[in-house]
Design a protein around this motif. Structure first.
Motif, PDB file in Angstrom:
ATOM      1  N   PRO A  83      25.930  -6.812  30.817  1.00  0.00           N
ATOM      2  CA  PRO A  83      25.775  -7.432  32.492  1.00  0.00           C
ATOM      3  C   PRO A  83      27.517  -7.017  33.216  1.00  0.00           C
ATOM      4  N   GLU A  84      26.773  -6.002  34.241  1.00  0.00           N
ATOM      5  CA  GLU A  84      28.361  -5.818  35.213  1.00  0.00           C
ATOM      6  C   GLU A  84      28.797  -7.533  35.634  1.00  0.00           C
ATOM      7  N   MET A  85      30.122  -6.842  35.884  1.00  0.00           N
ATOM      8  CA  MET A  85      30.922  -7.964  35.876  1.00  0.00           C
ATOM      9  C   MET A  85      30.685  -9.442  37.370  1.00  0.00           C
ATOM     10  N   PRO A  86      30.515 -10.360  37.238  1.00  0.00           N
ATOM     11  CA  PRO A  86      29.444 -11.149  38.186  1.00  0.00           C
ATOM     12  C   PRO A  86      30.718 -10.824  39.725  1.00  0.00           C
ATOM     13  N   ALA A  87      29.775 -11.005  41.179  1.00  0.00           N
ATOM     14  CA  ALA A  87      31.143 -11.385  41.946  1.00  0.00           C
ATOM     15  C   ALA A  87      31.141 -12.846  41.876  1.00  0.00           C
ATOM     16  N   GLY A  88      33.313 -12.622  43.335  1.00  0.00           N
ATOM     17  CA  GLY A  88      33.062 -14.358  43.373  1.00  0.00           C
ATOM     18  C   GLY A  88      34.825 -13.999  42.879  1.00  0.00           C
ATOM     19  N   GLU A  89      35.138 -14.667  43.734  1.00  0.00           N
ATOM     20  CA  GLU A  89      36.865 -14.519  43.311  1.00  0.00           C
ATOM     21  C   GLU A  89      36.762 -16.153  41.723  1.00  0.00           C
ATOM     22  N   GLY A  90      38.607 -15.350  40.998  1.00  0.00           N
ATOM     23  CA  GLY A  90      38.263 -16.501  39.852  1.00  0.00           C
ATOM     24  C   GLY A  90      38.107 -15.516  38.725  1.00  0.00           C
ATOM     25  N   ILE A  91      37.117 -15.034  38.435  1.00  0.00           N
ATOM     26  CA  ILE A  91      36.208 -14.534  37.459  1.00  0.00           C
ATOM     27  C   ILE A  91      37.698 -13.561  36.280  1.00  0.00           C
ATOM     28  N   ALA A  92      37.866 -13.053  37.231  1.00  0.00           N
ATOM     29  CA  ALA A  92      39.270 -12.626  36.302  1.00  0.00           C
ATOM     30  C   ALA A  92      40.356 -13.231  35.794  1.00  0.00           C
ATOM     31  N   GLU A  93      40.914 -14.173  36.922  1.00  0.00           N
ATOM     32  CA  GLU A  93      41.687 -15.368  36.489  1.00  0.00           C
ATOM     33  C   GLU A  93      40.599 -16.377  35.139  1.00  0.00           C
ATOM     34  N   GLY A  94      40.080 -16.773  35.798  1.00  0.00           N
ATOM     35  CA  GLY A  94      39.459 -17.324  34.281  1.00  0.00           C
ATOM     36  C   GLY A  94      39.161 -16.735  32.967  1.00  0.00           C
ATOM     37  N   ILE A  95      38.539 -15.739  32.941  1.00  0.00           N
ATOM     38  CA  ILE A  95      38.650 -14.424  31.412  1.00  0.00           C
ATOM     39  C   ILE A  95      39.520 -14.562  30.995  1.00  0.00           C
ATOM     40  N   ILE A  96      41.092 -14.869  31.178  1.00  0.00           N
ATOM     41  CA  ILE A  96      42.607 -14.505  31.158  1.00  0.00           C
ATOM     42  C   ILE A  96      43.325 -16.041  30.334  1.00  0.00           C
ATOM     43  N   ASN A  97      42.302 -16.919  31.137  1.00  0.00           N
ATOM     44  CA  ASN A  97      42.937 -17.927  31.422  1.00  0.00           C
ATOM     45  C   ASN A  97      42.784 -18.643  30.206  1.00  0.00           C
ATOM     46  N   GLY A  98      40.926 -18.693  30.221  1.00  0.00           N
ATOM     47  CA  GLY A  98      39.656 -18.942  28.740  1.00  0.00           C
ATOM     48  C   GLY A  98      38.489 -19.430  29.498  1.00  0.00           C
ATOM     49  N   ILE A  99      38.416 -20.138  30.268  1.00  0.00           N
ATOM     50  CA  ILE A  99      37.420 -20.014  30.778  1.00  0.00           C
ATOM     51  C   ILE A  99      36.753 -19.880  32.443  1.00  0.00           C
ATOM     52  N   TYR A 100      35.194 -19.541  32.254  1.00  0.00           N
ATOM     53  CA  TYR A 100      35.607 -19.560  33.689  1.00  0.00           C
ATOM     54  C   TYR A 100      33.237 -19.567  33.864  1.00  0.00           C
ATOM     55  N   LYS A 101      32.871 -19.892  35.363  1.00  0.00           N
ATOM     56  CA  LYS A 101      31.653 -20.188  35.734  1.00  0.00           C
ATOM     57  C   LYS A 101      30.678 -19.030  35.629  1.00  0.00           C
ATOM     58  N   LEU A 102      29.803 -18.872  34.658  1.00  0.00           N
ATOM     59  CA  LEU A 102      28.538 -17.980  34.412  1.00  0.00           C
ATOM     60  C   LEU A 102      27.441 -17.794  35.719  1.00  0.00           C
ATOM     61  N   ASN A 103      26.860 -18.433  35.225  1.00  0.00           N
ATOM     62  CA  ASN A 103      25.631 -19.330  35.808  1.00  0.00           C
ATOM     63  C   ASN A 103      25.240 -20.729  36.589  1.00  0.00           C
ATOM     64  N   GLN A 104      24.459 -20.574  36.995  1.00  0.00           N
ATOM     65  CA  GLN A 104      24.385 -22.543  37.070  1.00  0.00           C
ATOM     66  C   GLN A 104      22.876 -21.987  37.446  1.00  0.00           C
ATOM     67  N   LYS A 105      22.579 -22.964  37.416  1.00  0.00           N
ATOM     68  CA  LYS A 105      20.751 -23.382  36.985  1.00  0.00           C
ATOM     69  C   LYS A 105      21.121 -25.070  38.135  1.00  0.00           C
ATOM     70  N   ASP A 106      20.522 -24.871  40.035  1.00  0.00           N
ATOM     71  CA  ASP A 106      20.174 -25.994  41.001  1.00  0.00           C
ATOM     72  C   ASP A 106      19.255 -26.737  40.003  1.00  0.00           C
ATOM     73  N   LEU A 107      18.114 -27.414  40.078  1.00  0.00           N
ATOM     74  CA  LEU A 107      16.809 -28.187  40.141  1.00  0.00           C
ATOM     75  C   LEU A 107      16.933 -29.323  41.354  1.00  0.00           C
ATOM     76  N   PRO A 108      15.649 -29.731  42.524  1.00  0.00           N
ATOM     77  CA  PRO A 108      16.231 -30.300  43.495  1.00  0.00           C
ATOM     78  C   PRO A 108      15.528 -31.663  42.612  1.00  0.00           C
ATOM     79  N   SER A 109      14.908 -31.602  41.545  1.00  0.00           N
ATOM     80  CA  SER A 109      14.115 -32.961  41.361  1.00  0.00           C
ATOM     81  C   SER A 109      14.981 -33.465  39.504  1.00  0.00           C
ATOM     82  N   ALA A 110      15.658 -33.079  39.377  1.00  0.00           N
ATOM     83  CA  ALA A 110      16.252 -32.597  37.839  1.00  0.00           C
ATOM     84  C   ALA A 110      16.189 -34.040  37.784  1.00  0.00           C
ATOM     85  N   LYS A 111      15.789 -33.820  36.439  1.00  0.00           N
ATOM     86  CA  LYS A 111      15.866 -35.211  35.542  1.00  0.00           C
ATOM     87  C   LYS A 111      17.983 -35.569  35.036  1.00  0.00           C
ATOM     88  N   ALA A 112      18.809 -34.927  35.118  1.00  0.00           N
ATOM     89  CA  ALA A 112      19.854 -34.606  34.411  1.00  0.00           C
ATOM     90  C   ALA A 112      21.020 -33.297  34.699  1.00  0.00           C
TER      91      ALA A 112
END
Length: 189
Positions: A55-84
């Motif tokens: 895929p293309e690089m996600p938009a957002g601040e800190g992605i390149a910094e996270g890649i170099i430093n070792g970690i970045y949030k790629l995706n998030q799934k929030d559910l309204p009534s999640a069990k956990a």
């Protein structure tokens, strides 16, 4: 287990990127640091030959910094009534399967999740150790927090790490993860 071998050599910066944009960011950073800034290091990138869509690089601040430093949030799934909620770490080609696991957890089990691309457990560990050492030598100064601690601050729930390597690779950062870390690996293969 080349990424594990790289731990022993402080001048080796070892990465396990999943996507072409991660590789590009790491290579450009290496060129800048080695040729412009004159650092002495070896950049080791674990890349495979598995055929998959990048895929293309996600938009957002800190992605390149996270890649170099070792970690970045790629995706998030929030559910309204999640069990956990769970935090999923993925590296290299396994990251695609971590994203599939995220969908399965949401659809079948009603579990919310974050997927983190971990490009370098070793860089995260080195930074965390450097912060611990600095804090030990400067007890009257405000303590420093490592990149992994800053990035995961406020995250809760279980952390599950999946990689193509033995569990020892992701377990390097266990001390700085703000919850229980369960590492999946190729131990015994």
């Amino acid at each position: 287990h080349s990424l594990l071998n790289a731990i022993a050599f402080p001048n080796v910066r070892a990465y396990d990127p999943a996507y072409a944009y991660e590789i590009a960011i790491i290579v450009l950073d290496g060129l800048r640091k080695l040729y412009e800034e004159g650092e002495t290091a070896i950049y080791y990138l674990m890349v495979g030959n598995e055929n998959y869509t990048h895929p293309e690089m996600p938009a957002g601040e800190g992605i390149a910094e996270g890649i170099i430093n070792g970690i970045y949030k790629l995706n998030q799934k929030d559910l309204p009534s999640a069990k956990a909620k769970v935090n999923l770490f993925g590296s290299g080609a396994i990251l695609r399967h971590v994203l599939l696991a995220q969908d399965l957890l949401a659809e079948k089990y009603n579990i919310a999740s974050n997927v983190w691309s971990v490009t370098s457990y070793t860089q995260l560990r080195r930074d965390a150790h450097a912060c611990e050492r600095w804090n030990m030598l400067h007890p009257t100064s405000p303590p420093r927090k490592s990149y992994v601690e800053q990035t995961l601050a406020g995250e809760t729930g279980l952390f599950v790490a999946a990689s193509d390597y033995v569990r020892a690779l992701p377990e390097q950062i266990r001390s700085w993860v703000p919850g229980e870390l369960y590492a999946l690996g190729t131990d015994g293969m």
